[in-house]
Design a protein around this motif. Structure first.
Motif, PDB file in Angstrom:
ATOM      1  N   ARG A  14       0.830  -1.199   0.000  1.00  0.00           N
ATOM      2  CA  ARG A  14       0.000   0.000   0.000  1.00  0.00           C
ATOM      3  C   ARG A  14       0.868   1.253   0.000  1.00  0.00           C
ATOM      4  O   ARG A  14       2.060   1.210   0.301  1.00  0.00           O
ATOM      5  N   ASN A  15       0.232   2.365  -0.348  1.00  0.00           N
ATOM      6  CA  ASN A  15       0.945   3.637  -0.387  1.00  0.00           C
ATOM      7  C   ASN A  15       1.279   4.127   1.016  1.00  0.00           C
ATOM      8  O   ASN A  15       0.602   3.789   1.987  1.00  0.00           O
ATOM      9  N   SER A  16       2.317   4.931   1.119  1.00  0.00           N
ATOM     10  CA  SER A  16       2.642   5.559   2.394  1.00  0.00           C
ATOM     11  C   SER A  16       1.835   6.848   2.531  1.00  0.00           C
ATOM     12  O   SER A  16       1.265   7.352   1.566  1.00  0.00           O
ATOM     13  N   SER A  17       1.779   7.388   3.731  1.00  0.00           N
ATOM     14  CA  SER A  17       1.023   8.610   3.992  1.00  0.00           C
ATOM     15  C   SER A  17       1.945   9.820   3.938  1.00  0.00           C
ATOM     16  O   SER A  17       2.954   9.882   4.650  1.00  0.00           O
ATOM     17  N   LEU A  18       1.603  10.784   3.093  1.00  0.00           N
ATOM     18  CA  LEU A  18       2.398  12.007   3.006  1.00  0.00           C
ATOM     19  C   LEU A  18       2.290  12.818   4.293  1.00  0.00           C
ATOM     20  O   LEU A  18       3.258  13.471   4.708  1.00  0.00           O
ATOM     21  N   ALA A  19       1.136  12.781   4.927  1.00  0.00           N
ATOM     22  CA  ALA A  19       0.965  13.521   6.185  1.00  0.00           C
ATOM     23  C   ALA A  19       1.862  12.954   7.276  1.00  0.00           C
ATOM     24  O   ALA A  19       2.526  13.700   8.009  1.00  0.00           O
ATOM     25  N   VAL A  20       1.908  11.611   7.393  1.00  0.00           N
ATOM     26  CA  VAL A  20       2.726  10.977   8.427  1.00  0.00           C
ATOM     27  C   VAL A  20       4.206  11.246   8.187  1.00  0.00           C
ATOM     28  O   VAL A  20       4.952  11.574   9.122  1.00  0.00           O
ATOM     29  N   SER A  21       4.651  11.108   6.934  1.00  0.00           N
ATOM     30  CA  SER A  21       6.073  11.356   6.645  1.00  0.00           C
ATOM     31  C   SER A  21       6.430  12.821   6.896  1.00  0.00           C
ATOM     32  O   SER A  21       7.556  13.132   7.306  1.00  0.00           O
ATOM     33  N   SER A  22       5.488  13.733   6.680  1.00  0.00           N
ATOM     34  CA  SER A  22       5.738  15.152   6.959  1.00  0.00           C
ATOM     35  C   SER A  22       5.836  15.405   8.463  1.00  0.00           C
ATOM     36  O   SER A  22       6.658  16.216   8.910  1.00  0.00           O
ATOM     37  N   ILE A  23       4.998  14.719   9.251  1.00  0.00           N
ATOM     38  CA  ILE A  23       5.091  14.822  10.714  1.00  0.00           C
ATOM     39  C   ILE A  23       6.452  14.338  11.194  1.00  0.00           C
ATOM     40  O   ILE A  23       7.072  14.935  12.082  1.00  0.00           O
ATOM     41  N   LEU A  24       6.950  13.255  10.594  1.00  0.00           N
ATOM     42  CA  LEU A  24       8.277  12.745  10.939  1.00  0.00           C
ATOM     43  C   LEU A  24       9.353  13.804  10.669  1.00  0.00           C
ATOM     44  O   LEU A  24      10.304  13.955  11.447  1.00  0.00           O
ATOM     45  N   SER A  25       9.202  14.530   9.570  1.00  0.00           N
ATOM     46  CA  SER A  25      10.186  15.563   9.235  1.00  0.00           C
ATOM     47  C   SER A  25      10.151  16.721  10.227  1.00  0.00           C
ATOM     48  O   SER A  25      11.194  17.287  10.574  1.00  0.00           O
ATOM     49  N   VAL A  26       8.954  17.101  10.667  1.00  0.00           N
ATOM     50  CA  VAL A  26       8.841  18.139  11.690  1.00  0.00           C
ATOM     51  C   VAL A  26       9.558  17.695  12.963  1.00  0.00           C
ATOM     52  O   VAL A  26      10.340  18.441  13.560  1.00  0.00           O
ATOM     53  N   GLY A  27       9.299  16.444  13.367  1.00  0.00           N
ATOM     54  CA  GLY A  27       9.951  15.907  14.557  1.00  0.00           C
ATOM     55  C   GLY A  27      11.456  15.832  14.418  1.00  0.00           C
ATOM     56  O   GLY A  27      12.204  16.131  15.367  1.00  0.00           O
ATOM     57  N   ALA A  28      11.935  15.454  13.226  1.00  0.00           N
ATOM     58  CA  ALA A  28      13.381  15.359  12.991  1.00  0.00           C
ATOM     59  C   ALA A  28      14.046  16.731  13.123  1.00  0.00           C
ATOM     60  O   ALA A  28      15.113  16.857  13.730  1.00  0.00           O
ATOM     61  N   ALA A  29      13.419  17.768  12.554  1.00  0.00           N
ATOM     62  CA  ALA A  29      13.989  19.117  12.644  1.00  0.00           C
ATOM     63  C   ALA A  29      13.991  19.634  14.082  1.00  0.00           C
ATOM     64  O   ALA A  29      14.945  20.281  14.518  1.00  0.00           O
ATOM     65  N   LEU A  30      12.922  19.321  14.831  1.00  0.00           N
ATOM     66  CA  LEU A  30      12.869  19.719  16.239  1.00  0.00           C
ATOM     67  C   LEU A  30      13.979  19.043  17.041  1.00  0.00           C
ATOM     68  O   LEU A  30      14.680  19.680  17.832  1.00  0.00           O
ATOM     69  N   LEU A  31      14.140  17.715  16.836  1.00  0.00           N
ATOM     70  CA  LEU A  31      15.180  16.976  17.546  1.00  0.00           C
ATOM     71  C   LEU A  31      16.560  17.514  17.193  1.00  0.00           C
ATOM     72  O   LEU A  31      17.423  17.686  18.068  1.00  0.00           O
ATOM     73  N   PHE A  32      16.763  17.811  15.919  1.00  0.00           N
ATOM     74  CA  PHE A  32      18.048  18.321  15.462  1.00  0.00           C
ATOM     75  C   PHE A  32      18.364  19.664  16.113  1.00  0.00           C
ATOM     76  O   PHE A  32      19.516  19.976  16.423  1.00  0.00           O
ATOM     77  N   GLY A  33      17.307  20.470  16.315  1.00  0.00           N
ATOM     78  CA  GLY A  33      17.517  21.789  16.883  1.00  0.00           C
ATOM     79  C   GLY A  33      17.788  21.786  18.372  1.00  0.00           C
ATOM     80  O   GLY A  33      18.505  22.660  18.869  1.00  0.00           O
ATOM     81  N   VAL A  34      17.234  20.801  19.100  1.00  0.00           N
ATOM     82  CA  VAL A  34      17.365  20.832  20.565  1.00  0.00           C
ATOM     83  C   VAL A  34      18.475  19.938  21.099  1.00  0.00           C
ATOM     84  O   VAL A  34      18.957  20.139  22.217  1.00  0.00           O
ATOM     85  N   THR A  35      18.897  18.946  20.315  1.00  0.00           N
ATOM     86  CA  THR A  35      19.907  18.019  20.833  1.00  0.00           C
ATOM     87  C   THR A  35      21.297  18.644  20.807  1.00  0.00           C
ATOM     88  O   THR A  35      21.586  19.543  20.007  1.00  0.00           O
ATOM     89  N   SER A  36      22.144  18.140  21.669  1.00  0.00           N
ATOM     90  CA  SER A  36      23.546  18.572  21.678  1.00  0.00           C
ATOM     91  C   SER A  36      24.476  17.362  21.598  1.00  0.00           C
ATOM     92  O   SER A  36      25.655  17.459  21.899  1.00  0.00           O
ATOM     93  N   HIS A  37      23.919  16.216  21.181  1.00  0.00           N
ATOM     94  CA  HIS A  37      24.704  14.984  21.102  1.00  0.00           C
ATOM     95  C   HIS A  37      24.644  14.436  19.687  1.00  0.00           C
ATOM     96  O   HIS A  37      23.581  14.382  19.066  1.00  0.00           O
ATOM     97  N   ILE A  38      25.775  13.999  19.173  1.00  0.00           N
ATOM     98  CA  ILE A  38      25.874  13.523  17.798  1.00  0.00           C
ATOM     99  C   ILE A  38      24.978  12.321  17.538  1.00  0.00           C
ATOM    100  O   ILE A  38      24.420  12.171  16.444  1.00  0.00           O
ATOM    101  N   ALA A  39      24.782  11.454  18.543  1.00  0.00           N
ATOM    102  CA  ALA A  39      23.954  10.253  18.339  1.00  0.00           C
ATOM    103  C   ALA A  39      22.523  10.637  17.989  1.00  0.00           C
ATOM    104  O   ALA A  39      21.918  10.077  17.066  1.00  0.00           O
ATOM    105  N   PHE A  40      21.967  11.612  18.713  1.00  0.00           N
ATOM    106  CA  PHE A  40      20.601  12.046  18.439  1.00  0.00           C
ATOM    107  C   PHE A  40      20.521  12.821  17.121  1.00  0.00           C
ATOM    108  O   PHE A  40      19.507  12.768  16.419  1.00  0.00           O
TER     109      PHE A  40
END
Length: 386
Positions: free
Chosen positions: A265-291
């Motif tokens: 089945r097809n993937s959801s564009l809305a869900v993948s976009s939510i993942l991208s929002v979360g990724a950018a937030l995590l990238f902005g707040v983390t101070s550790h290379i692993a995250f």
């Protein structure tokens, strides 16, 4: 399927050659001029060429078939690369513009062939996109090694040989086609204006084009140059991690292609976009290379899901005769948005802490969730009606 795999191989050869000649010319320009600005002018030249092709794409496609256009553009790219090898440094960027201009024809044509050559469009798009990312992942370090260990001239010669092979395979591909037609009766003189009019009046094509264009803008948040700034100014660690960060992004894109290749089945564009929002937030707040690496992997995975899904939906909902023109409009809009995004986020990174830039990017990614949800719902209605 034989024709599809011939098309795939021809583009593999061309893409490998593209990476090799780009790496070689960047190094060659810097060696000959001693100017970082001259080397940095390379992506600008590519952008100019890719954008310019959109202005002429519709007119060319209204006069020639898809196969003829693909073969001629690849042949001309081969000739131009041969000229590049014998040119002075001042002429190289101009020739690069012309090669990128021809690439602007090849990519929409390849995507437009997919619904004509295979019934499983999601699987085909997954294979095309996954193999493209694998080539990027493998060939940038390999190309750099060839240039560093031997010479730019050798890398350019190998690229020329690959272009010649790609031209030959493309010739066999065109000969293998049962039918090579783009323009239907009564549509023999289509202009850029006509292409834009179709995109504006076809709801699905318009919606997906807006989605792809806006995504192109926010995707510049993840370009290599900003990742390097993030390493130096935010994480304060060795820049040797730069390659690992880029690899994390590309590997996750390949994994997403593998997932959709087998998915039913097809993937959801809305869900993948939510993942991208979360990724950018995590990238902005983390101070550790692993995250940071986890955030990059999530972003790469979500980005690839969207690339494959938007292509699949567009191919399933757009008449085959109109598809090349929609792709050409999208490519022009994508390239312009990417240029504007690169400039915007580059200026923000110069004036703000890089972590704040990624938090701003997370906010700018939110509209993709709404657009993606709208496309998902419309696609569900179309699938139910079939």
């Amino acid at each position: 399927m034989k024709s599809f795999y011939l098309l795939l191989v021809s583009q593999w050869l061309a893409n490998i050659g593209d990476v090799l000649y780009i790496v070689a010319l960047i190094a060659l320009l810097y060696q000959q001029t001693g100017s970082a600005l001259a080397a940095a002018g390379f992506p600008i030249a590519v952008t100019i060429g890719m954008t310019g092709s959109g202005l002429f794409f519709a007119r060319v496609l209204s006069q020639f078939t898809l196969g003829q256009t693909l073969l001629v553009t690849q042949l001309l790219k081969t000739v131009l690369l041969g000229v590049v090898i014998w040119s002075e440094s001042m002429l190289v960027l101009g020739l690069v513009v012309l090669i990128a201009f021809l690439d602007g024809f090849a990519r929409p044509v390849q995507a437009s062939f997919i619904p004509r050559l295979t019934t499983n469009r999601q699987q085909a798009n997954s294979l095309v996109q996954g193999s493209n990312q694998f080539i990027q992942l493998a060939m940038w370090p390999l190309g750099t090694m060839v240039v560093a260990s031997f010479s730019s001239a050798l890398a350019l010669t190998i690229a020329l040989m690959l272009f010649i092979l790609s031209t030959l395979v493309t010739f066999h591909f065109v000969r293998s086609l049962d039918r090579d037609v783009t323009v239907e009766d009564g549509e023999s003189d289509i202009s850029l204006k006509d292409s834009l009019a179709f995109v504006r009046t076809a709801p699905f094509a318009r919606l997906i084009t807006v989605f792809v264009t806006f995504e192109s803008f926010v995707s510049t948040l993840w370009i290599s140059a900003l990742l390097l700034v993030y390493l130096e100014r935010h994480l304060h660690i060795d820049t040797g991690w730069w390659g690992t960060m880029n690899a994390s992004f590309l590997v996750s894109m390949i994994l997403a292609s593998a997932y959709l290749y087998r998915a039913k089945r097809n993937s959801s564009l809305a869900v993948s976009s939510i993942l991208s929002v979360g990724a950018a937030l995590l990238f902005g707040v983390t101070s550790h290379i692993a995250f940071a690496l986890i955030a990059l992997a999530v972003q790469g995975y979500a980005t690839q899901l969207r690339i494959i899904q938007t292509n699949t939906v567009l191919q399933e909902t757009t008449p085959a005769s109109q598809l090349p023109y929609v792709y050409s409009v999208q490519q022009t809009a994508y390239t312009l948005a990417f240029s504007i995004g690169s400039l915007t986020f580059g200026l923000l990174a110069d004036g703000l802490p890089i972590a704040i830039v990624y938090l701003i990017g997370a906010g700018l990614t939110v509209p993709l969730v709404w657009l993606g949800r709208h496309i998902d719902l419309t696609d569900d209605v179309v699938q139910s009606a079939r």
